[in-house]
Design a protein around this motif. Structure first.
Motif, short mmCIF file in Angstrom:
data_model
loop_
_atom_site.label_atom_id
_atom_site.label_comp_id
_atom_site.label_asym_id
_atom_site.label_seq_id
_atom_site.Cartn_x
_atom_site.Cartn_y
_atom_site.Cartn_z
N ILE A 50 -2.50 1.11 0.43
CA ILE A 50 -2.36 0.58 -0.30
C ILE A 50 -3.11 1.77 -0.77
N ARG A 51 -2.94 3.38 -1.34
CA ARG A 51 -3.43 4.12 -1.60
C ARG A 51 -4.17 4.02 -2.56
N ASP A 52 -3.85 3.49 -3.67
CA ASP A 52 -4.65 3.73 -4.82
C ASP A 52 -3.76 2.85 -6.01
N VAL A 53 -5.22 2.75 -7.19
CA VAL A 53 -4.55 2.29 -8.02
C VAL A 53 -5.26 2.80 -9.31
N GLU A 69 1.68 3.32 1.05
CA GLU A 69 2.47 3.99 2.17
C GLU A 69 3.13 2.61 2.87
N THR A 70 4.64 3.33 3.01
CA THR A 70 5.17 2.26 3.76
C THR A 70 4.42 2.28 5.27
N ASN A 71 5.21 1.55 6.07
CA ASN A 71 4.82 1.31 7.15
C ASN A 71 6.23 2.74 8.40
N GLU A 89 5.55 7.21 0.49
CA GLU A 89 4.87 7.61 0.04
C GLU A 89 6.28 7.19 -1.34
N ILE A 90 5.57 6.15 -2.63
CA ILE A 90 5.63 5.43 -3.31
C ILE A 90 4.25 5.41 -4.48
N ALA A 91 4.96 5.83 -5.82
CA ALA A 91 4.31 5.90 -6.92
C ALA A 91 5.14 4.33 -7.66
N LEU A 92 4.35 3.52 -7.90
CA LEU A 92 4.43 1.93 -8.26
C LEU A 92 5.07 1.63 -9.74
N PRO A 93 4.94 1.90 -10.90
CA PRO A 93 4.62 2.00 -11.90
C PRO A 93 4.62 0.60 -12.49
N LEU A 94 4.21 -0.09 -12.83
CA LEU A 94 3.85 -1.51 -12.88
C LEU A 94 2.93 -1.97 -14.28
N VAL A 95 3.90 -2.87 -15.69
CA VAL A 95 2.97 -3.27 -16.36
C VAL A 95 2.25 -4.94 -15.84
N ILE A 96 0.77 -5.28 -16.35
CA ILE A 96 0.39 -6.22 -15.65
C ILE A 96 0.09 -7.29 -17.09
N ASP A 155 15.03 1.48 -2.79
CA ASP A 155 15.03 0.76 -3.94
C ASP A 155 14.74 -1.40 -3.57
N ASN A 156 15.54 -1.45 -3.18
CA ASN A 156 15.22 -2.64 -2.76
C ASN A 156 13.46 -3.22 -2.27
N LEU A 157 12.89 -2.21 -1.57
CA LEU A 157 11.68 -2.59 -1.88
C LEU A 157 11.02 -2.85 -3.32
N ILE A 158 11.31 -1.62 -3.65
CA ILE A 158 10.44 -1.56 -4.96
C ILE A 158 11.31 -2.70 -5.86
N GLN A 159 12.13 -2.56 -5.10
CA GLN A 159 12.44 -5.01 -6.82
C GLN A 159 11.89 -5.45 -5.43
N ALA A 160 11.10 -5.90 -5.03
CA ALA A 160 11.12 -6.65 -4.03
C ALA A 160 9.20 -6.08 -4.85
N LEU A 161 8.55 -5.19 -4.44
CA LEU A 161 7.54 -5.40 -4.65
C LEU A 161 7.39 -5.83 -6.51
N GLU A 162 8.10 -5.51 -7.27
CA GLU A 162 7.95 -5.46 -8.83
C GLU A 162 8.39 -7.22 -9.04
#
Length: 141
Positions: A100-103, A124-126, A130-137, A39-46
């Motif tokens: 980073i596998r795909d966007v 993919e983390t170290n 595996e994480i699917a990170l949804p983003l709005v740009i 959860d911390n990693l996801i927030q940091a990436l966002e």
């Protein structure tokens, strides 16, 4: 991976909601809500993606280059390429990310007209999570 191993691998921080710190009752008093692990990693990436490139005075290489993406008169295909390239550059600078596998763009015609891009970054983390990170740009609401 146990919660302790996740905390060690991905760190901990304070919860942010819409840019604000979150308070919660802790032992009869109010305290700041914390989060750890994935959860911390996801927030940091966002947060990394929401920060304009070069605006962090302590790390001018931090953030997403919105000026490059949206400051160009190029068409939709070029803008999509710039979004993808900038997301890969921005997210790959986090030392907890292995690959980073795909966007994947999950937008529709209306979102493109508003210059808002819905993407899902597959990474993919170290530690091989595996994480699917949804983003709005960008874009207008």
């Amino acid at each position: 991976m146990t919660p302790e191993e996740q905390r060690a691998a991905f760190g901990s921080s304070l919860v942010l909601e819409d840019g604000d710190l979150v308070f919660e009752p802790v032992g009869g008093e109010w305290g700041l809500r914390e989060l750890a692990g994935l959860d911390n990693l996801i927030q940091a990436l966002e947060l990394r993606v929401l920060t304009p490139y070069g605006s962090d005075v302590f790390n001018v290489l931090y953030g997403l280059d919105y000026a490059q993406i949206f400051g160009s008169p190029d068409g939709i295909a070029r803008t999509r390429d710039l979004v993808k390239l900038n997301l890969v550059r921005t997210l790959a600078t986090d030392s907890r990310i292995g690959e980073i596998r795909d966007v994947v763009f999950v937008d529709d015609e209306e979102s493109r007209l508003r210059r808002r891009w819905y993407v899902q970054v597959l990474l993919e983390t170290n530690s091989a999570d595996e994480i699917a990170l949804p983003l709005v740009i960008g874009g207008l609401t």
